[in-house]
Structures are given as structure tokens and as C-alpha cells.
Motif scaffolding. Sequence first.
Motif, mmCIF file in Angstrom:
data_model
loop_
_atom_site.group_PDB
_atom_site.id
_atom_site.type_symbol
_atom_site.label_atom_id
_atom_site.label_comp_id
_atom_site.label_asym_id
_atom_site.label_seq_id
_atom_site.Cartn_x
_atom_site.Cartn_y
_atom_site.Cartn_z
ATOM 1 N N GLU A 81 -14.961 6.717 0.053
ATOM 2 C CA GLU A 81 -14.467 7.020 -1.296
ATOM 3 C C GLU A 81 -12.950 7.194 -1.342
ATOM 4 O OE1 GLU A 81 -16.426 9.095 0.511
ATOM 5 O OE2 GLU A 81 -18.409 8.847 -0.333
ATOM 6 N N ILE A 82 -12.318 7.315 -0.194
ATOM 7 C CA ILE A 82 -10.880 7.568 -0.165
ATOM 8 C C ILE A 82 -10.082 6.393 -0.732
ATOM 9 C CG2 ILE A 82 -10.279 6.736 2.144
ATOM 10 C CD1 ILE A 82 -8.820 9.567 2.395
ATOM 11 N N ASP A 83 -10.674 5.193 -0.740
ATOM 12 C CA ASP A 83 -9.985 4.015 -1.286
ATOM 13 C C ASP A 83 -9.591 4.185 -2.748
ATOM 14 O OD1 ASP A 83 -9.893 2.493 1.019
ATOM 15 O OD2 ASP A 83 -11.823 1.540 0.635
ATOM 16 N N THR A 84 -10.378 4.919 -3.512
ATOM 17 C CA THR A 84 -10.094 5.094 -4.939
ATOM 18 C C THR A 84 -9.310 6.374 -5.221
ATOM 19 O OG1 THR A 84 -12.225 6.173 -5.300
ATOM 20 C CG2 THR A 84 -12.119 3.775 -5.634
ATOM 21 N N SER A 85 -8.933 7.093 -4.182
ATOM 22 C CA SER A 85 -8.227 8.369 -4.345
ATOM 23 C C SER A 85 -6.724 8.167 -4.496
ATOM 24 C CB SER A 85 -8.473 9.261 -3.132
ATOM 25 O OG SER A 85 -9.828 9.569 -3.030
ATOM 26 N N MET A 86 -6.131 9.068 -5.259
ATOM 27 C CA MET A 86 -4.671 9.118 -5.355
ATOM 28 C C MET A 86 -4.152 9.870 -4.141
ATOM 29 S SD MET A 86 -3.622 7.686 -8.183
ATOM 30 C CE MET A 86 -1.982 8.335 -8.298
ATOM 31 N N ALA A 87 -2.970 9.514 -3.693
ATOM 32 C CA ALA A 87 -2.338 10.206 -2.574
ATOM 33 C C ALA A 87 -1.072 10.893 -3.061
ATOM 34 C CB ALA A 87 -1.999 9.223 -1.468
ATOM 35 N N ALA A 88 -0.827 12.060 -2.504
ATOM 36 C CA ALA A 88 0.422 12.773 -2.761
ATOM 37 C C ALA A 88 0.982 13.206 -1.413
ATOM 38 C CB ALA A 88 0.178 13.982 -3.655
ATOM 39 N N VAL A 89 2.293 13.070 -1.273
ATOM 40 C CA VAL A 89 2.974 13.511 -0.063
ATOM 41 C C VAL A 89 3.977 14.574 -0.487
ATOM 42 C CG1 VAL A 89 4.443 12.838 1.869
ATOM 43 C CG2 VAL A 89 2.677 11.265 1.046
ATOM 44 N N ASN A 90 3.810 15.761 0.090
ATOM 45 C CA ASN A 90 4.676 16.897 -0.255
ATOM 46 C C ASN A 90 4.707 17.122 -1.773
ATOM 47 O OD1 ASN A 90 5.250 17.152 2.498
ATOM 48 N ND2 ASN A 90 6.944 15.703 2.322
ATOM 49 N N GLU A 91 3.532 17.039 -2.385
ATOM 50 C CA GLU A 91 3.308 17.318 -3.810
ATOM 51 C C GLU A 91 3.927 16.288 -4.749
ATOM 52 O OE1 GLU A 91 4.122 21.418 -4.757
ATOM 53 O OE2 GLU A 91 3.050 22.114 -2.989
ATOM 54 N N GLU A 92 4.230 15.099 -4.240
ATOM 55 C CA GLU A 92 4.723 13.986 -5.052
ATOM 56 C C GLU A 92 3.790 12.807 -4.846
ATOM 57 O OE1 GLU A 92 7.606 13.783 -6.971
ATOM 58 O OE2 GLU A 92 8.160 15.858 -6.568
ATOM 59 N N TYR A 93 3.329 12.199 -5.945
ATOM 60 C CA TYR A 93 2.444 11.045 -5.794
ATOM 61 C C TYR A 93 3.122 9.957 -4.975
ATOM 62 C CZ TYR A 93 -0.972 12.995 -8.963
ATOM 63 O OH TYR A 93 -1.926 13.798 -9.519
ATOM 64 N N ALA A 94 2.324 9.288 -4.132
ATOM 65 C CA ALA A 94 2.853 8.247 -3.249
ATOM 66 C C ALA A 94 1.926 7.044 -3.278
ATOM 67 C CB ALA A 94 2.967 8.788 -1.825
ATOM 68 N N ASN A 95 2.496 5.850 -3.200
ATOM 69 C CA ASN A 95 1.674 4.635 -3.181
ATOM 70 C C ASN A 95 1.267 4.303 -1.742
ATOM 71 O OD1 ASN A 95 3.745 3.199 -1.903
ATOM 72 N ND2 ASN A 95 4.590 2.446 -3.821
ATOM 73 N N GLY A 96 0.476 3.276 -1.593
ATOM 74 C CA GLY A 96 -0.068 2.899 -0.289
ATOM 75 C C GLY A 96 0.951 2.471 0.735
ATOM 76 N N ASP A 97 2.145 2.071 0.298
ATOM 77 C CA ASP A 97 3.188 1.615 1.213
ATOM 78 C C ASP A 97 4.078 2.745 1.726
ATOM 79 O OD1 ASP A 97 2.347 -1.023 0.933
ATOM 80 O OD2 ASP A 97 3.627 -1.341 -0.818
ATOM 81 N N PHE A 98 3.930 3.938 1.147
ATOM 82 C CA PHE A 98 4.762 5.073 1.551
ATOM 83 C C PHE A 98 4.548 5.359 3.037
ATOM 84 C CE2 PHE A 98 5.716 9.475 2.368
ATOM 85 C CZ PHE A 98 6.869 9.710 1.636
ATOM 86 N N VAL A 99 5.626 5.544 3.790
ATOM 87 C CA VAL A 99 5.541 5.808 5.231
ATOM 88 C C VAL A 99 5.709 7.314 5.468
ATOM 89 C CG1 VAL A 99 6.560 5.352 7.489
ATOM 90 C CG2 VAL A 99 6.375 3.510 5.804
ATOM 91 N N VAL A 100 4.760 7.869 6.196
ATOM 92 C CA VAL A 100 4.703 9.303 6.463
ATOM 93 C C VAL A 100 5.714 9.692 7.541
ATOM 94 C CG1 VAL A 100 3.180 11.148 7.278
ATOM 95 C CG2 VAL A 100 2.258 9.309 5.857
ATOM 96 N N LYS A 101 6.348 10.858 7.317
ATOM 97 C CA LYS A 101 7.301 11.393 8.285
ATOM 98 C C LYS A 101 6.715 12.651 8.938
ATOM 99 C CE LYS A 101 10.813 10.675 4.905
ATOM 100 N NZ LYS A 101 9.771 10.432 3.987
#
Length: 77
Positions: free
Chosen positions: A43-63
Motif C-alpha cells: 500500500e505504500i505505493d499510493t502513500s504521500m511522503a514527507a521528509v522533515n515535515e515537508e512533502y517530497a516527491n519520489g525523486d527526493f534524495v534522503v540525507k
Amino acid sequence: MNKILLFAGLQEKAGKAELQLEAVNKSIKEVKELLKDSYQLEEIDTSMAAVNEEYANGDFVVKEGDTIAFIPPVSGG
């Protein structure tokens, strides 16, 4: 290491609200794939992602030290 926060159905399926995962230099898309494989969270495919409380798209690279949250769609009546 990165803190992963799961909400709603994702939390229920994984059996926990918070995970620790080495996600540095991975995209959000890659992190989703890791979680699908490790915790059977299809189900994670349909989930929104947020990094450090800011929405992030699939291309965002994690630090290092980023907190990643996955929020599934919510329906109501």
C-alpha cells in the motif's frame, strides 16, 4: 540512519509506528521499495511522503538524519 514514520494502515500492517532504516542517498521511491520488500507494505505505493515535515516527491534524495513519514490516502464519509 533515518527515522521512518508510518501512519494509519501502514502502521497497522508493519506492527509499529516508527522504524530505523539506512536510507541515506536513496530516493523516496527506493525507500518505498525497501519497505515493500521488508514489511510487505504494498500500500505504500499510493502513500504521500514527507521528509522533515515537508512533502517530497519520489525523486527526493534522503540525507543523514532525515525523518521520513509515509501517509496513506484517507477516505471518509
